[in-house]
Design a protein around this motif. Structure first.
Motif, PDB file in Angstrom:
ATOM      1  N   ASP A 248       1.023  -1.179  -0.061  1.00 60.50           N
ATOM      2  CA  ASP A 248       0.029   0.017   0.078  1.00 60.50           C
ATOM      3  C   ASP A 248       1.039   1.203   0.005  1.00 60.50           C
ATOM      4  OD1 ASP A 248      -2.187  -1.636   0.072  1.00 60.50           O
ATOM      5  OD2 ASP A 248      -2.561  -1.266   2.177  1.00 60.50           O
ATOM      6  N   ILE A 249       0.305   2.232  -0.927  1.00 59.85           N
ATOM      7  CA  ILE A 249       1.121   3.656  -0.674  1.00 59.85           C
ATOM      8  C   ILE A 249       0.038   4.465  -0.455  1.00 59.85           C
ATOM      9  CG2 ILE A 249       2.249   5.260  -2.134  1.00 59.85           C
ATOM     10  CD1 ILE A 249       3.082   3.161  -4.120  1.00 59.85           C
ATOM     11  N   LEU A 250       0.410   5.373   0.469  1.00 62.59           N
ATOM     12  CA  LEU A 250      -0.681   6.431   1.236  1.00 62.59           C
ATOM     13  C   LEU A 250       0.007   7.746   1.213  1.00 62.59           C
ATOM     14  CD1 LEU A 250      -1.552   3.627   2.523  1.00 62.59           C
ATOM     15  CD2 LEU A 250      -1.998   5.023   4.761  1.00 62.59           C
ATOM     16  N   ILE A 251      -1.117   8.757   0.565  1.00 65.33           N
ATOM     17  CA  ILE A 251      -0.681  10.170   0.264  1.00 65.33           C
ATOM     18  C   ILE A 251      -1.284  10.682   1.461  1.00 65.33           C
ATOM     19  CG2 ILE A 251      -0.689  11.935  -1.133  1.00 65.33           C
ATOM     20  CD1 ILE A 251       0.432   9.555  -2.516  1.00 65.33           C
ATOM     21  N   TRP A 252      -0.455  11.301   2.401  1.00 64.17           N
ATOM     22  CA  TRP A 252      -0.870  12.253   3.370  1.00 64.17           C
ATOM     23  C   TRP A 252      -0.837  13.822   3.311  1.00 64.17           C
ATOM     24  CZ3 TRP A 252      -2.197   9.397   7.780  1.00 64.17           C
ATOM     25  CH2 TRP A 252      -1.661   7.934   7.708  1.00 64.17           C
ATOM     26  N   SER A 253      -1.855  14.648   3.498  1.00 60.76           N
ATOM     27  CA  SER A 253      -1.851  15.848   3.428  1.00 60.76           C
ATOM     28  C   SER A 253      -2.005  16.637   4.584  1.00 60.76           C
ATOM     29  CB  SER A 253      -3.034  16.413   2.345  1.00 60.76           C
ATOM     30  OG  SER A 253      -2.931  15.673   1.299  1.00 60.76           O
ATOM     31  N   SER A 254      -1.344  18.119   4.521  1.00 63.67           N
ATOM     32  CA  SER A 254      -1.507  18.838   5.822  1.00 63.67           C
ATOM     33  C   SER A 254      -1.607  20.408   5.394  1.00 63.67           C
ATOM     34  CB  SER A 254      -0.389  18.474   6.728  1.00 63.67           C
ATOM     35  OG  SER A 254      -0.467  19.414   7.885  1.00 63.67           O
ATOM     36  N   LYS A 255      -2.274  21.199   6.124  1.00 65.43           N
ATOM     37  CA  LYS A 255      -2.062  22.443   5.779  1.00 65.43           C
ATOM     38  C   LYS A 255      -1.275  23.395   6.649  1.00 65.43           C
ATOM     39  CE  LYS A 255      -7.030  22.941   4.185  1.00 65.43           C
ATOM     40  NZ  LYS A 255      -8.232  23.527   4.489  1.00 65.43           N
ATOM     41  N   ASN A 256      -0.880  22.827   7.778  1.00 67.94           N
ATOM     42  CA  ASN A 256       0.066  23.473   8.597  1.00 67.94           C
ATOM     43  C   ASN A 256       1.201  22.727   9.496  1.00 67.94           C
ATOM     44  OD1 ASN A 256      -1.558  21.829  10.454  1.00 67.94           O
ATOM     45  ND2 ASN A 256      -2.618  23.500  11.476  1.00 67.94           N
ATOM     46  N   ASN A 257       1.549  21.615   8.637  1.00 69.00           N
ATOM     47  CA  ASN A 257       2.493  20.643   9.070  1.00 69.00           C
ATOM     48  C   ASN A 257       2.151  20.159  10.493  1.00 69.00           C
ATOM     49  OD1 ASN A 257       4.134  20.683   6.884  1.00 69.00           O
ATOM     50  ND2 ASN A 257       5.325  22.222   7.813  1.00 69.00           N
ATOM     51  N   LYS A 258       1.057  20.193  11.020  1.00 69.57           N
ATOM     52  CA  LYS A 258       0.837  19.715  12.362  1.00 69.57           C
ATOM     53  C   LYS A 258      -0.390  18.858  12.612  1.00 69.57           C
ATOM     54  CE  LYS A 258       2.319  24.091  14.888  1.00 69.57           C
ATOM     55  NZ  LYS A 258       2.066  25.133  15.735  1.00 69.57           N
ATOM     56  N   TYR A 259      -1.073  18.847  11.529  1.00 67.75           N
ATOM     57  CA  TYR A 259      -2.154  17.831  11.608  1.00 67.75           C
ATOM     58  C   TYR A 259      -2.253  17.100  10.224  1.00 67.75           C
ATOM     59  CZ  TYR A 259      -6.683  15.180  12.376  1.00 67.75           C
ATOM     60  OH  TYR A 259      -7.536  14.413  12.610  1.00 67.75           O
ATOM     61  N   TRP A 260      -1.918  15.776   9.939  1.00 70.20           N
ATOM     62  CA  TRP A 260      -1.903  15.082   8.753  1.00 70.20           C
ATOM     63  C   TRP A 260      -2.924  14.134   8.690  1.00 70.20           C
ATOM     64  CZ3 TRP A 260       2.076  16.046   5.189  1.00 70.20           C
ATOM     65  CH2 TRP A 260       3.183  17.125   5.832  1.00 70.20           C
ATOM     66  N   ILE A 261      -3.513  14.234   7.292  1.00 76.76           N
ATOM     67  CA  ILE A 261      -4.873  12.939   7.212  1.00 76.76           C
ATOM     68  C   ILE A 261      -4.380  12.472   5.686  1.00 76.76           C
ATOM     69  CG2 ILE A 261      -6.512  14.521   8.452  1.00 76.76           C
ATOM     70  CD1 ILE A 261      -7.458  15.436   5.641  1.00 76.76           C
ATOM     71  N   CYS A 262      -4.754  11.239   5.722  1.00 81.20           N
ATOM     72  CA  CYS A 262      -4.668  10.371   4.623  1.00 81.20           C
ATOM     73  C   CYS A 262      -5.605  10.689   3.289  1.00 81.20           C
ATOM     74  CB  CYS A 262      -4.912   8.702   4.979  1.00 81.20           C
ATOM     75  SG  CYS A 262      -4.468   7.709   3.355  1.00 81.20           S
ATOM     76  N   SER A 263      -5.080  11.322   2.415  1.00 81.74           N
ATOM     77  CA  SER A 263      -5.936  11.906   1.323  1.00 81.74           C
ATOM     78  C   SER A 263      -6.293  10.787   0.178  1.00 81.74           C
ATOM     79  CB  SER A 263      -5.518  13.166   0.901  1.00 81.74           C
ATOM     80  OG  SER A 263      -4.178  13.012   0.306  1.00 81.74           O
ATOM     81  N   GLN A 264      -5.159   9.907  -0.025  1.00 80.76           N
ATOM     82  CA  GLN A 264      -5.567   8.770  -1.057  1.00 80.76           C
ATOM     83  C   GLN A 264      -4.836   7.671  -0.515  1.00 80.76           C
ATOM     84  OE1 GLN A 264      -4.310  10.163  -4.799  1.00 80.76           O
ATOM     85  NE2 GLN A 264      -5.121   8.200  -5.836  1.00 80.76           N
ATOM     86  N   THR A 265      -5.163   6.358  -0.901  1.00 80.68           N
ATOM     87  CA  THR A 265      -4.551   5.036  -0.868  1.00 80.68           C
ATOM     88  C   THR A 265      -4.330   4.379  -2.009  1.00 80.68           C
ATOM     89  OG1 THR A 265      -5.382   4.852   1.423  1.00 80.68           O
ATOM     90  CG2 THR A 265      -4.653   2.928   0.276  1.00 80.68           C
ATOM     91  N   LEU A 266      -3.116   4.125  -2.599  1.00 78.54           N
ATOM     92  CA  LEU A 266      -3.027   3.339  -3.761  1.00 78.54           C
ATOM     93  C   LEU A 266      -2.480   2.036  -3.520  1.00 78.54           C
ATOM     94  CD1 LEU A 266      -0.343   6.028  -5.409  1.00 78.54           C
ATOM     95  CD2 LEU A 266      -2.705   6.221  -5.391  1.00 78.54           C
ATOM     96  N   LYS A 267      -3.297   0.689  -4.107  1.00 78.70           N
ATOM     97  CA  LYS A 267      -3.042  -0.283  -3.759  1.00 78.70           C
ATOM     98  C   LYS A 267      -2.829  -1.148  -5.253  1.00 78.70           C
ATOM     99  CE  LYS A 267      -6.165  -0.863   0.161  1.00 78.70           C
ATOM    100  NZ  LYS A 267      -5.315  -1.526   1.151  1.00 78.70           N
ATOM    101  N   GLN A 268      -1.997  -0.749  -5.793  1.00 76.28           N
ATOM    102  CA  GLN A 268      -1.692  -1.503  -7.345  1.00 76.28           C
ATOM    103  C   GLN A 268      -0.548  -2.406  -6.968  1.00 76.28           C
ATOM    104  OE1 GLN A 268      -2.936  -0.998 -10.473  1.00 76.28           O
ATOM    105  NE2 GLN A 268      -4.421   0.009  -9.290  1.00 76.28           N
ATOM    106  N   HIS A 269       0.402  -2.437  -6.026  1.00 77.46           N
ATOM    107  CA  HIS A 269       1.271  -3.423  -5.747  1.00 77.46           C
ATOM    108  C   HIS A 269       0.774  -4.349  -4.747  1.00 77.46           C
ATOM    109  CE1 HIS A 269       4.725  -1.647  -7.529  1.00 77.46           C
ATOM    110  NE2 HIS A 269       4.632  -0.625  -7.048  1.00 77.46           N
ATOM    111  N   ASN A 270       1.210  -5.821  -4.898  1.00 81.29           N
ATOM    112  CA  ASN A 270       0.655  -6.716  -3.903  1.00 81.29           C
ATOM    113  C   ASN A 270       1.723  -7.226  -3.003  1.00 81.29           C
ATOM    114  OD1 ASN A 270       2.180  -8.574  -5.564  1.00 81.29           O
ATOM    115  ND2 ASN A 270       0.351  -8.754  -7.030  1.00 81.29           N
TER     116      ASN A 270
END
Length: 484
Positions: A248-270
């Motif tokens: 799994d590859i996860l993309i994390w986003s943050s507006k202020n470097n203090k609170y990160w949330i997972c914005s997308q999960t990529l599931k092409q590799h097994n």
């Protein structure tokens, strides 16, 4: 290096090697006629084409010795800082002290007394022995044959090659910034201004504030189900990318470097993600895995898999992009190095060259468009590959002598810091800092030895900080560069 023997009866025979026995009374460069003079130590004769390698090995030993002395100096400075309050103690303060303060004072001074009786006497004996050793080494060096000003040999030119283009760098441990971490940490990443560090510890991502050292934990991210092996901060957008052992590859986003949330999960590799890199524009992401594939991802509204390369026949360990961002190299368990090039016509990535190597290697890295390095997992050599002008094919042209090792750990990818002309390579239980100098030559500038090959980490993009975790110390450690 073309030299002729200057012995009177040797007919200007060509020098074919150098005797490296320091007790040898004869001149060390030798020709065929000189061999009887070295009959008692033939095993100490080094052919001329291997003398550079012999010198490089000894230079590495010098760097190791220097590193040990520097670490010893740091330990002494820390100790002196701890005992300095006792040296400057003001007796007028005693009536003002509380019972607990007097108790601590007595215990502290009592400990110093015990050290003085036992440990310091042993240390003083060691220091005296060390002084004698240094005196003997100075005598040996003083008696060595020096090169006269009118000597026309190639040795001064070789010494010039060993001089880096930039001032030497040493990485020193910031002991007060070490953090105890019992669980394995396979991946680390610095953000663009080194104000944030992310550490992949087991299946969690620990986000730290970083201000010239580790400060405080900001957030703990739990989305991954399996251990992570890759972490990457994007430089143009405030995002973090992580890859785990499930693929799994996860993309994390943050507006202020203090609170990160997972914005997308990529599931092409097994299977496990071993390496993940991005181009400078951050619109192409490339990943490789134990599922034997290399995947190219394109950024549209979200990340999508654009293309998959399936030419490897086993695990794929590391990837690297060249300066022009149009070539990717990969290495895998199948002992294959792929050179993959982007086609301007159809915008597809095409395998242009397959290099079959005779050894396993987990790490490789582009230095520029025409040069890359490859680290075999065993032995004491790092290989250099150069692009041939006519064939447009990469071939191994030389090697660099590093520490002897037998590595069997993935992660901790090679990285080249262009601004410092510095290559960072983990091999076995060492981290080698290798400087690129004139004419695409390399020298080992520092070799940091750890107590375990279970060693992972990364260097910041500006080369200022080196962060590591190893299972011997069970610590996240920070080292900072110091220009000499």
């Amino acid at each position: 290096m073309q030299m002729s023997c200057n012995q009177a009866d040797h007919n200007n025979q060509s020098i074919i090697g150098v005797c490296v026995d320091i007790t040898c009374p004869n001149i060390r460069p030798y020709c065929n006629f000189c061999l009887p003079l070295h009959a008692k130590h033939l095993h100490m004769l080094t052919p001329l084409d291997l003398i550079n390698e012999w010198i490089s090995e000894r230079i590495l030993q010098v760097h190791n010795a220097q590193n040990n002395v520097e670490e010893f100096k740091v330990s002494l400075e820390i100790f002196l800082n701890q005992v300095s309050p006792y040296c400057n103690f003001n007796f007028d303060q005693i009536p003002k002290l509380g019972l607990s303060q007097i108790d601590n004072l007595v215990k502290g001074l009592g400990s110093i007394e015990l050290c003085e009786k036992v440990l310091f006497r042993q240390l003083n004996q060691s220091i005296q022995e060390l002084k004698q050793i240094v005196i003997e080494i100075q005598k040996i060096l003083k008696n060595q044959i020096t090169i006269s000003n009118n000597d026309n040999t190639q040795i001064p030119q070789y010494q010039h090659k060993l001089k880096p283009n930039l001032s030497p760098i040493r990485y020193q441990l910031m002991k007060t910034n070490s953090i105890e971490q019992g669980g394995s940490c396979f991946a680390f990443a610095f953000n663009k201004d080194c104000s944030i560090v992310a550490a992949g510890c087991s299946s969690q991502i620990i986000v730290y504030e970083f201000r010239q050292g580790m400060k405080k934990q900001i957030q703990l991210l739990y989305e991954h189900q399996k251990e992570m092996g890759t972490l990457n901060f994007m430089k143009k957008s405030n995002q973090l990318v992580s890859g785990d052992c499930d693929g799994d590859i996860l993309i994390w986003s943050s507006k202020n470097n203090k609170y990160w949330i997972c914005s997308q999960t990529l599931k092409q590799h097994n299977s496990r993600i071993n390496c993940l890199i991005m181009n400078n524009n951050e619109d192409i992401m490339i990943s490789c895995s134990n599922d034997q594939t290399i995947k190219f991802w394109m950024k549209l509204n979200e990340w999508i898999c654009q293309q998959t390369i399936t030419n490897h026949e086993n695990f794929v360990y590391q990837l690297s992009l060249n300066e022009k961002q149009n070539k990717v190299i990969s290495c895998g368990k199948d002992q294959l190095i792929l050179v993959i090039e982007n086609s301007e016509q159809n915008k597809q990535w095409i395998v242009k060259q397959k290099i079959q190597v005779d050894c396993l290697g987990y790490r490789l890295c582009f230095i520029n468009d025409n040069l890359f390095t490859f680290q075999p997992s065993t032995g004491n050599l790092m290989h250099i590959y150069e692009l041939h002008n006519l064939s447009k094919q990469f071939t191994q042209t030389k090697h660099i002598t590093v520490n002897q090792g037998d590595d069997n750990r993935v992660f901790f990818p090679q990285k080249y810091i262009q601004s410092k002309q510095l290559l960072v390579i983990k091999h076995d239980k060492y981290i080698n800092l290798i400087r690129k100098i004139d004419n695409d030559q390399f020298i080992v500038e520092q070799s940091i030895q750890f107590s375990s090959k279970e060693l992972f980490g990364c260097i910041s993009d500006d080369g200022e900080y080196l962060i590591t975790w190893d299972d011997s110390s069970d610590e996240i450690q920070i080292r900072r560069s110091k220009q000499e």
